[in-house]
Write a protein that holds these residues in place. Structure first.
Motif, PDB file in Angstrom:
ATOM      1  N   ALA A  92     -12.147  57.982  45.940  1.00  0.00           N
ATOM      2  CA  ALA A  92     -11.602  57.251  44.852  1.00  0.00           C
ATOM      3  C   ALA A  92     -10.345  56.795  45.061  1.00  0.00           C
ATOM      4  CB  ALA A  92     -11.455  58.316  43.630  1.00  0.00           C
ATOM      5  N   GLN A  93      -9.365  57.380  45.909  1.00  0.00           N
ATOM      6  CA  GLN A  93      -8.083  56.936  46.342  1.00  0.00           C
ATOM      7  C   GLN A  93      -8.005  55.474  47.098  1.00  0.00           C
ATOM      8  OE1 GLN A  93      -6.679  60.808  47.846  1.00  0.00           O
ATOM      9  NE2 GLN A  93      -5.291  61.108  46.212  1.00  0.00           N
ATOM     10  N   THR A 139     -10.630  53.827  47.247  1.00  0.00           N
ATOM     11  CA  THR A 139     -11.170  52.382  46.602  1.00  0.00           C
ATOM     12  C   THR A 139      -9.838  51.965  45.508  1.00  0.00           C
ATOM     13  OG1 THR A 139     -13.076  53.392  46.361  1.00  0.00           O
ATOM     14  CG2 THR A 139     -12.952  51.755  44.812  1.00  0.00           C
ATOM     15  N   ALA A 140      -9.091  52.777  45.252  1.00  0.00           N
ATOM     16  CA  ALA A 140      -8.183  52.377  44.125  1.00  0.00           C
ATOM     17  C   ALA A 140      -7.036  51.523  44.779  1.00  0.00           C
ATOM     18  CB  ALA A 140      -7.322  53.486  43.413  1.00  0.00           C
ATOM     19  N   ILE A 141      -6.701  52.003  46.118  1.00  0.00           N
ATOM     20  CA  ILE A 141      -5.721  51.403  46.963  1.00  0.00           C
ATOM     21  C   ILE A 141      -6.289  49.994  47.282  1.00  0.00           C
ATOM     22  CG2 ILE A 141      -4.596  51.345  49.386  1.00  0.00           C
ATOM     23  CD1 ILE A 141      -4.433  54.483  49.091  1.00  0.00           C
ATOM     24  N   PHE A 147      -8.477  48.209  45.719  1.00  0.00           N
ATOM     25  CA  PHE A 147      -8.274  47.398  44.540  1.00  0.00           C
ATOM     26  C   PHE A 147      -7.094  46.662  44.369  1.00  0.00           C
ATOM     27  CE2 PHE A 147      -7.794  46.424  39.820  1.00  0.00           C
ATOM     28  CZ  PHE A 147      -9.151  45.822  39.638  1.00  0.00           C
ATOM     29  N   ILE A 148      -6.081  47.589  44.515  1.00  0.00           N
ATOM     30  CA  ILE A 148      -4.733  47.063  44.370  1.00  0.00           C
ATOM     31  C   ILE A 148      -4.123  46.155  45.267  1.00  0.00           C
ATOM     32  CG2 ILE A 148      -2.240  47.710  44.439  1.00  0.00           C
ATOM     33  CD1 ILE A 148      -3.014  50.339  43.228  1.00  0.00           C
ATOM     34  N   TYR A 191      -6.567  42.783  44.384  1.00  0.00           N
ATOM     35  CA  TYR A 191      -6.322  42.336  43.081  1.00  0.00           C
ATOM     36  C   TYR A 191      -5.576  40.768  43.113  1.00  0.00           C
ATOM     37  CZ  TYR A 191      -5.828  41.223  38.004  1.00  0.00           C
ATOM     38  OH  TYR A 191      -5.989  40.440  36.725  1.00  0.00           O
ATOM     39  N   GLY A 240     -12.870  44.298  42.291  1.00  0.00           N
ATOM     40  CA  GLY A 240     -13.929  45.577  42.187  1.00  0.00           C
ATOM     41  C   GLY A 240     -14.786  45.401  43.306  1.00  0.00           C
ATOM     42  N   ALA A 245     -13.079  45.589  46.519  1.00  0.00           N
ATOM     43  CA  ALA A 245     -12.750  47.212  46.882  1.00  0.00           C
ATOM     44  C   ALA A 245     -13.796  48.118  47.242  1.00  0.00           C
ATOM     45  CB  ALA A 245     -11.915  47.785  45.439  1.00  0.00           C
TER      46      ALA A 245
END
Length: 170
Positions: A112-113, A115-117, A119-120, A123, A165, A168
Motif C-alpha cells: 500500500a505504501q 503504491t501510494a508513493i 501514485f504520487i 499523478y 492509478g 501506480a
C-alpha cells in the motif's frame, strides 16, 4: 520617387501618403539629460497621483478553469524538473539504477505504501497528459462552450486519477 512608389503600391491614397511623408520636415529638440531622468519610481508616481493598486487576485473567487490551468502549468514544471533531476543524477551518480532499487527494497515498504508513493509520482504525468488531450481537443474547436469546458474539466480530473492509478499499479 513616384515611379518607385507606383510599382510598390497600387493604392493612390497610399502613394499620396508616402509622398507626403517623404516631403515632411523633421526637427529635433535638444533637452538636458537632467530633465529626462525620473526621480520617482512607478509606485511612487501612482501614489502621488492617487492611483490605487489593482486588487486582482484578492477579489476573484477561484474557478475550476483557473485552478486546472494553474495545476497544468505546475505539473508541467514538476515533470520538467523531474526529468532534469533524473538526467543530472544519472550523469553525476557513480551507481547504476540497481543500486537505488536495492535501497528502496531495503526500506521494506508495504504494498500500500509503495503504491501510494508510485501514485504520487505518477499523478503529475497522468494529470498533464489528460489535460493536454483536453487542450488538443480545444485546438480543434471542440468543447469551448462554458458547460463543455466545465464538463471536460471534471472528466479530465477523473481520467487523470484513473490513469495515475493504472500507472501506480504497474
Amino acid at each position: 520617387m513616384f515611379a518607385l512608389t507606383n510599382t510598390i503600391t497600387r493604392s493612390a491614397a497610399l502613394r499620396q501618403g508616402l509622398l507626403a511623408a517623404a516631403n515632411r520636415q523633421v526637427s529635433l529638440k535638444v533637452v538636458p539629460v537632467e530633465s529626462t531622468v525620473k526621480d520617482e519610481s512607478y509606485f511612487e508616481k501612482n501614489e502621488r497621483l492617487g492611483r490605487k493598486v489593482s486588487p486582482h487576485l484578492t477579489i476573484y473567487q477561484p474557478q475550476l478553469t483557473s485552478l486546472l490551468s494553474i495545476t497544468h502549468r505546475g505539473t508541467g514544471m514538476a515533470l520538467g524538473a523531474g526529468v532534469w533531476a533524473l538526467g543530472l543524477g544519472a550523469l553525476i551518480s557513480s551507481h547504476d539504477i540497481s543500486h537505488y532499487v536495492t535501497i528502496v527494497e531495503g526500506l521494506q515498504l508495504s504494498d500500500a505504501q509503495l503504491t501510494a508513493i508510485k501514485f504520487i509520482i505518477a499523478y503529475p504525468a497522468g494529470y498533464h497528459t489528460a489535460n493536454g488531450i483536453r487542450h488538443l481537443l480545444w485546438d480543434t474547436g471542440r468543447f469551448l462552450k462554458i458547460k463543455e469546458v466545465y464538463s471536460t474539466g471534471y472528466a479530465m480530473l477523473a481520467a487523470s486519477f484513473v490513469l495515475s492509478g493504472i500507472l501506480a499499479l504497474l
